[in-house]
Design an enzyme around this catalytic site. Structure first.
Site, PDB file in Angstrom:
ATOM      1  N   ASP A   1      22.015 -34.076  -8.314  1.00 35.93           N
ATOM      2  CA  ASP A   1      22.478 -34.977  -9.357  1.00 35.93           C
ATOM      3  C   ASP A   1      22.461 -34.237 -10.681  1.00 35.93           C
ATOM      4  OD1 ASP A   1      23.445 -37.587  -9.471  1.00 35.93           O
ATOM      5  OD2 ASP A   1      21.703 -38.228 -10.610  1.00 35.93           O
TER       6      ASP A   1
ATOM      7  N   HIS B   1      24.751 -29.661 -13.317  1.00 33.82           N
ATOM      8  CA  HIS B   1      24.987 -28.759 -14.445  1.00 33.82           C
ATOM      9  C   HIS B   1      23.752 -28.548 -15.306  1.00 33.82           C
ATOM     10  CE1 HIS B   1      26.067 -32.927 -15.239  1.00 33.82           C
ATOM     11  NE2 HIS B   1      25.447 -32.744 -16.373  1.00 33.82           N
TER      12      HIS B   1
ATOM     13  N   ASP C   1      25.946 -43.826 -11.768  1.00 38.00           N
ATOM     14  CA  ASP C   1      25.990 -43.654 -13.233  1.00 38.00           C
ATOM     15  C   ASP C   1      27.142 -44.414 -13.871  1.00 38.00           C
ATOM     16  OD1 ASP C   1      23.835 -41.881 -13.350  1.00 38.00           O
ATOM     17  OD2 ASP C   1      25.105 -40.184 -12.799  1.00 38.00           O
TER      18      ASP C   1
END
EC number: 2.4.1.25
Length: 1464
Positions: free
Chosen positions: A458, A461, A559
């Site tokens: 999750d 990045h 999200d």
């Protein structure tokens, strides 16, 4: 196409760094690394960390790969090294040139997932995932330890309390102290707002408008910032610094240092970040502020200057802090606006301690206390270590940068979108930097990999890449086929690819919620997987193409904002159907199917998910069943998604029917069944927005077998939604009506379905809808109509002879055309190479001569060839890109014209060619019966099968050099088939009837037997037909490469003897004109002819027999009328002797029919032909200033520029290549005469009335003794042999001619001397030859060709434009044809000369030369591959630029490159 193993080729090119390019492969594939053009010939080593079979993967352990060279020859253009891929993950490769790293990248190998009791394979496209929040799953004593997330850690984790060094805290990251102080100040402000202390200043606990927002801004600027003095963390204590400076100035033995202009006084940051703790470099201060004496006044003045500078520096820091504070306020208010005021935000309500004004950036595990007391903690290590930074993400930031490291101001500027429940872990660069954290997370990862087949990264990045690599390596040791799903928000595909390639991510999460309308949602389906419907079949061996990451396409992620709020509850079903029809993995989040009308907060949600109860009633909020939300429909579409992935429905078509309706087709290219979903989206709430009752009709090609599913979102009569206290409940009043696997006439959504036919074999079903209300979907299963289905099956059955790919879906029947029962290879194997020329090639003018032409594609252009190569060149362009919109494909879909053209053109000829045409016609019979959208794909499959078979048949008829050669050699050798053909009327004069093995055919008009020898076209398309097809010079420059090296000895013999029959005046014609229209205006063709006879004798088994072959003389005397074949026969050796004798005697005549009727540009004197042999030197000479008797034969054509009738390059005197060729001939005849194979030892001529005998030995010696003396331009300026030292332009070269009427022409640097080096190397001294070749390489060698003139020459011009007519004498009407443009054929001679002399120069020079040769030839290989003509051009403009006036493929260009490869 016979491979069944999938092979991908990765071409390596110099300095090509592909770390941001994603290459996806599957287990079982073979990956071949091959050298691209920039690396051909170089010593390259490929390294990879892909392990040896049976070895464990170690990211740091690289091994070199062995090169395999299939031909085992010096020409290793086909060599490769390979990996057999049997392991999933990310693997790196790089390559070295010598010891220098020259490029590299990554490959990602997909995992093989297995599921079920039978452990069957689950393709990645079958995956359907649902996201659950573990904490909402209720008690299950092992959930907690199993499902934690590895990237950030919960604030309250026990292990963090024991190992606070694992997080970014104020001890290991003191640079965060100012941000921490600001964070605490904002917390205290938040508490005060919650307690109503700012009510009278306009800020109540409930923030409802912009006015309150402005008041918050004012309070922060007026109360908070002035109180916390953040700038002090970055400033110097002025008084303290001035005192220290004064002390240093007043030291007794102070050294004075010279000021350094490069060194300026600047603030040095205090590493502990104490207020006013920064310093300056006192040495720089002392060198900058120097008192003029040691008196107190001077010291004071100096100190005040120093103080002023420190105050200036402090002021700069204050200004910088102001800039940061402005950003911090903007970010903070943006956050408040989203959380409290925004329509799409969570609307948190009043400010409380649970929902503060802004999320806290740092942990504070202590009792509340005044801010000033709190601040004292930041310098107490055993307390400051528990003040930890929370994790989060930064909008638009570089994801490869760690925002918590020094140098980043993200926390200070409040740019972090913060996750208040987790802290940012501080891994450092390597395990030694934080041993406990790495060990703890590795153990956690290993536990996860033990129990789960996949992991989700999750917010991938914000994981440091090196950490993720380390953890995934540990996971894959335990779970080799680990499925890695990642969520990335980098904002760029290049950056996404860095994560995907480095980590070996299997699927990237893509969000349907990013679509702003149904059209965009459909576009995402098309983007994230599958190929277009009707796509071409790609070969098993093909280049490895960059890919986009495999998608896990989710209708909603945890999200995302709630789609019911953002769109409408009615959209859940259609959007999830659209997503599920994508040819990739699909996913959703728990709560979507139950229609939970709010986002389920990862941080604050405390309730549990609902339980399953088949008999639950809608009023029971804690339970769900098939009647709840869209659960029943989800079950059906998930099942369908799995089926489509498993059964190979890999083709996708998305049709935007209207603004709300999206139709998605999934098609199976093997069984040609389709599944078509029609979804009417409801991005706007149907209760409050207008939706038209009129739904457009839809046309579905094929026969609808069943309605797989129809479902409508409907309301039911239950109490409305209210949020339950214990369960995460959905909307009870909305459900779906669903029906599965019904017939079309049972549908409640389809009003009626009519069948129309579009053309003879295409069913179209027209669908009229009646209840396709917003929120509805209907899914059809569609087959081809039975007739078309059978036709496809039969086609596939016959295509299996070319590729096993077509086995599935094939249908064997008995009643096909008898010709199809014979394998294509056995029909085509009877074709001769001359017949293959007709089947594969023939350009427009060749076809027109036979009454046909090349196929013209409307709105595009004509094919380059009428034969199959014309089609294959276009297909090779459009097949890899699947460019089904190309006019070529349009033409195929629109009608049968091109299909009929291909077969009819061949059937109209006779013999085996017609049989090949009939086989194609029989295949096309079935092709025409399938739906038009499939025709391009199957047309291509038929042609590629036939074409590759035909190429193999061509190569089988050639020499072992070709058969065992590289791909480059094989493709060049096809130039022999391309250039050698027989038209309706033969181009060569007839051979002697007494000659054996002359090919014959039946004349279609006279029905009589006639000779049909192939002739060699000079070039296509300009020199391919009529009298302009055959040229003596071109034929014999090309003959060794195109006919002897390829093993076409009989054709070579016939061409040599046909031209021998036309000998006249001791010359071979320039333009052949079938012999009767020949022009004898060139001095070199006869010498090229003699060179070919010599090559024939040496290369062909029993080649010397040709010398006794009968030659039918057309012109036994110079003035005789043309005789018919067989009237007067002579053995070839007599004709050779005549040519030699006539030259020694001297040749002088005027061309027949001299004048504009044979040459409209030539001046009168130009028609006078002379040639002879110099008595002193033995050199052949000839020509005059007004004609051009060598290959550089451009005659001026422009009246305007006054160059008409003037040759650009007369090259009269003794041209260097003619001297070389004549030396070669004389030497050879001498050798033969010494062995009594050639009956003549001398030539006999009359001089001054006397008979003079000149022996071949004497002639040979004369040339040998004089050549270097007269042709070499010495590096010694005082060389006695140099008659015109004033004309020397370059030294150390060989002259282009000797004795030219314009002496300066002798000294021009041109590539012609290299020809003499190849045919008569004995004329050259090795060192001199090498020096001259080096100069030629430096000055003349271009990317593909050789400059025809030294670029330093005043008349050099490298761009040829034959259409240009202006006043420029040197350029008009292409006058510079041989004054600079880069011709290809001399490159072959240059490279062959280099190879020959390099061997005499020693092994080091030889290996460098071999590299040069391979490197130059690699550019020809690239051109050959890319050219639609599949040839090499006549010439290019300067530096390899395309020349539109050049022949696109030229016989001698191909021939001399082939000769170079033969020499190599």
């Amino acid at each position: 196409m016979g491979h069944s193993i999938q092979i991908r080729i990765l071409l390596l090119n110099e300095m090509e760094k592909l770390e941001k390019t994603l290459f996806r492969l599957e287990q079982g594939f073979e990956l071949q690394f091959r050298l691209g053009p920039t690396l051909q010939g170089k010593a390259v080593t490929v390294y990879t960390n892909y392990p040896f079979p049976g070895e464990a993967f170690n990211r740091e352990k690289f091994r070199s790969l062995e090169w395999e060279n299939p031909t085992e020859r010096e020409d290793d253009s086909d060599k490769y090294c390979k990996l057999n891929l049997q392991q999933a993950g990310s693997f790196q490769y790089y390559f070295l040139q010598g010891n220098e790293k020259s490029g590299g990248g990554y490959i990602v190998v997909d995992p093989i997932l297995r599921v079920g009791a039978d452990n069957h394979v689950l393709p990645l496209d079958c995956v359907t995932l649902q996201t659950f929040l573990a904490k909402c799953m209720g008690p299950f004593d092992e959930w907690e330890s199993r499902l934690r997330v590895a990237k950030e850690s919960a604030t309250k984790s026990q292990w963090l309390q024991e190992h606070p060094e694992s997080a970014y805290n104020l001890v290991n990251s003191p640079h965060l102290k100012p941000a921490w102080v600001l964070d605490r100040a904002l917390w205290h402000l938040s508490c005060d707002v919650a307690d109503g202390k700012y009510k009278e200043r306009g800020v109540a606990a409930l923030i409802e408008n912009d006015h309150q927002m402005n008041c918050i801004r004012k309070i922060i600027w007026e109360d908070i910032f002035p109180k916390i003095h953040l700038w002090e963390f970055f400033q110097v204590d002025v008084d303290k610094a001035v005192e220290q400076f004064r002390g240093l100035l007043t030291q007794e033995n102070r050294k004075t240092t010279k000021p350094d202009p490069k060194q300026h006084l600047k603030i040095i940051q205090d590493p502990e970040y104490r207020r006013l703790g920064c310093t300056v470099d006192m040495n720089v201060a002392l060198a900058t502020f120097i008192p003029h004496d040691n008196g107190p006044a001077a010291i004071n003045e100096c100190c005040s200057w120093f103080q002023k500078r420190i105050e200036e520096l402090n002021s700069e820091k204050h200004q910088l802090m102001n800039y940061h504070q402005e950003q911090a306020v903007n970010c903070l208010l943006g956050n408040v606006f989203y959380e409290r005021l925004a329509g799409h935000g969570p609307k948190l309500g009043p400010v409380t301690r649970k929902h503060p004004l802004v999320t806290r950036y740092f942990t504070f595990p202590f009792e509340e206390m005044p801010l000033s007391t709190e601040e004292s903690m930041i310098h107490v290590p055993n307390k400051a270590c528990f003040l930890m930074a929370h994790n989060g993400w930064v909008m638009g930031d570089d994801p490869l940068r760690n925002f918590a490291e020094p140098g980043s101001d993200v926390y200070l500027r409040r740019e972090l979108i913060c996750w208040g429940d987790s802290v940012k872990l501080r891994y450092g660069k390597k395990p030694e930097d934080c041993p406990y954290l790495w060990a703890h997370m590795k153990k956690y990862t290993e536990i996860t990999a033990t129990y789960f087949q996949g992991v989700r990264l999750d917010n991938c990045h914000s994981t440091p890449l090196h950490v993720a690599e380390y953890m995934l390596d540990a996971a894959r040791k335990l779970q080799p086929n680990l499925y890695v799903v990642a969520e990335l928000f980098t904002g760029s595909e290049d950056l996404d690819n860095i994560f995907v390639t480095r980590l070996g991510i299997s699927s990237l999460i893509r969000e349907a919620m990013s679509a702003y309308d149904s059209h965009e949602e459909g576009r995402l389906v098309y983007r994230y997987g599958g190929e277009p419907v009707g796509s071409f079949v790609q070969p098993c061996l093909r280049p490895l193409m960059p890919a986009i990451a495999h998608a896990l396409f989710m209708d909603v992620t945890h999200d995302n904002e709630c789609p019911i709020v953002h769109r409408s509850a009615y959209d859940a079903l259609p959007s999830s159907t659209i997503v599920s029809m994508a040819c990739c993995a699909s996913g959703s989040t728990k709560g979507y199917d139950e229609l939970v009308p709010h986002q389920i907060s990862v941080v604050s949600e405390e309730r549990f998910y609902t339980k399953w109860n088949p008999t639950a009633s809608p009023s029971n909020f804690g339970e769900v069943n098939f009647q709840s939300g869209i659960i029943a429909a989800r079950c059906a579409i998930n099942k369908l998604h799995q089926e489509l992935g498993a059964k190979g429905f890999i083709q996708v078509y998305v049709d935007q029917v209207d603004e709300d309706i999206v139709a998605v087709t999934r098609h199976s290219p093997s069984i040609h069944q389709s599944v078509v979903s029609v979804s009417r989206t409801a991005f706007r709430n149907p209760k409050t927005s207008f939706y038209s009752k009129e739904v457009p009709q839809m046309c579905i090609p094929g026969k609808i077998e069943e309605v797989v599913l129809e479902a409508r979102t409907v309301e039911r009569n239950t109490e409305p939604y209210r949020k339950d206290a214990n369960s995460i409940n959905g909307m009870p009043n909305i459900t779906v009506e669903i029906r599965e696997h019904i017939q079309l006439n049972e549908s409640k959504i389809v009003k009626q379905a009519g069948i129309t036919t579009k053309g003879p074999n295409e069913y179209i079903q027209e669908i009229e809808f009646e209840n396709l209300s917003p929120g509805s979907v209907i899914i059809f299963r569609v087959s081809l109509d039975p007739h078309a289905q059978a036709a496809v099956g039969i086609l596939r059955n016959h295509l299996t002879q070319f590729s096993p790919h077509f086995k599935s879906g094939s249908l064997a029947v008995d009643n096909t055309d008898p010709i199809l029962k014979i394998p294509f290879a056995s029909i085509a194997s009877k074709l001769t190479l001359a017949e293959l020329n007709q089947v594969l090639y023939r350009c427009e003018s060749e076809e027109q001569e036979d009454g046909g032409g090349c196929y013209n594609i409307p709105n595009w252009s004509s094919l380059k060839y009428a034969g199959l190569q014309g089609l294959m060149s276009i297909l090779a362009e459009i097949r890899p890109k699947n460019d089904l919109g190309h006019p070529f494909c349009d033409n195929l879909r629109s009608g049968d014209w091109m299909i009929d053209y291909v077969s009819n053109r061949l059937i109209s000829r006779s013999g085996t060619i017609a049989e090949v045409g009939k086989w194609l016609q029989a295949m096309f019979f079935y092709l025409k019966q399938i739906p038009r959208y499939l025709i391009p794909c199957y047309f291509d499959a038929i042609l590629i099968g036939a074409y590759t078979t035909l190429l193999d048949i061509a190569w089988k008829q050639m020499s072992s050099f070709v058969q065992n050669g590289s791909t480059f050699v094989k493709h060049l050798s096809l130039g022999s088939v391309q250039m050698c053909g027989v038209g309706k009327s033969p181009s060569l004069p007839l051979l002697s009837p007494s000659l054996m093995d002359v090919p014959c055919r039946l004349n279609e008009i006279t029905r009589e037997k006639e000779q049909c020898c192939v002739s060699l076209a000079a070039g296509l398309p300009h020199f391919s037909s009529g009298i302009f097809r055959c040229w003596g010079r071109d034929t014999f420059i090309a003959l060794r490469g195109l006919l002897l090296i390829t093993g076409r000895y009989l054709e070579a013999r016939n061409i040599i003897l046909a031209f021998a029959g036309t000998l006249r005046h001791g010359l071979i014609p320039n333009l052949l004109g079938e012999g009767t229209y020949a022009r004898y205006n060139c001095r070199d063709a006869v010498w090229w002819w003699l060179q070919c006879i010599q090559d024939y004798c040496k290369m062909v088994p029993n080649g010397l027999d040709i010398l006794r072959c009968p030659v039918s003389r057309m012109y036994p005397t110079d003035d005789s009328a043309p005789l018919s074949a067989g009237t007067l026969d002579q053995p070839l050796f007599e004709v050779i002797q005549e040519a030699m004798q006539r030259h020694m005697q001297g040749i002088q005549f005027r061309e027949r029919n001299a004048g504009p009727q044979i040459d409209r540009n030539m001046k009168d004197e130009g028609f006078n032909i002379t040639a002879g042999v110099d008595e002193e030197t033995g050199f052949v000479y000839g020509g005059n200033r007004l004609n051009c008797g060598t290959w550089m034969d451009k005659m001026g054509e422009s009246d305007r520029a006054r160059n008409k009738g003037i040759p650009a390059t007369p090259r009269d005197g003794s041209a260097v290549e003619i001297v070389g060729l004549s030396k070669s001939a004389v030497r050879w005849l001498l050798e033969l005469s010494q062995k009594n194979i050639f009956p003549y030892h001398e030539v006999t001529v009359k001089r001054h009335g006397k008979v003079v005998r000149v022996s071949y030995d004497e002639w040979n010696r004369k040339i040998q003794d004089n050549f270097e003396k007269l042709f070499y331009v010495s590096e010694d300026p005082s060389d006695v042999n140099e008659k015109h030292s004033n004309l020397v332009h370059k030294r150390g070269i060989y002259k282009d001619s000797y004795g030219a009427s314009s002496p300066w022409c002798d000294y021009q640097l041109r590539p012609n001397f290299t020809i003499a080096m190849v045919v008569a190397p004995e004329l050259f001294t090795t060192e001199k030859a090498w020096k001259a070749l080096e100069i030629a390489g430096e000055k003349l060698l271009g990317p593909l060709g050789m400059k025809t003139l030294d670029p330093d020459d005043m008349v050099y011009c490298g761009t040829y434009d034959n259409a240009l007519d202006n006043d420029n004498y040197s350029l008009a009407k292409g006058f510079n044809y041989h004054q600079g443009p880069e011709w290809l054929w001399p490159v072959g001679y240059f490279l062959r000369a280099k190879l020959y002399f390099s061997k005499l120069m020693g092994p080091e020079i030889t290996s460098k030369t071999i590299f040069l040769v391979k490197n130059v030839l690699s550019r020809h290989y690239v051109h050959l591959e890319r050219s639609p003509w599949k040839g090499l051009p006549e010439l290019t403009n300067e530096n390899g630029q395309y020349c539109p006036f050049s022949c696109e493929t030229q016989a001698w260009s191909i021939a001399t490159i082939l000769e170079t490869l033969y020499d190599l």
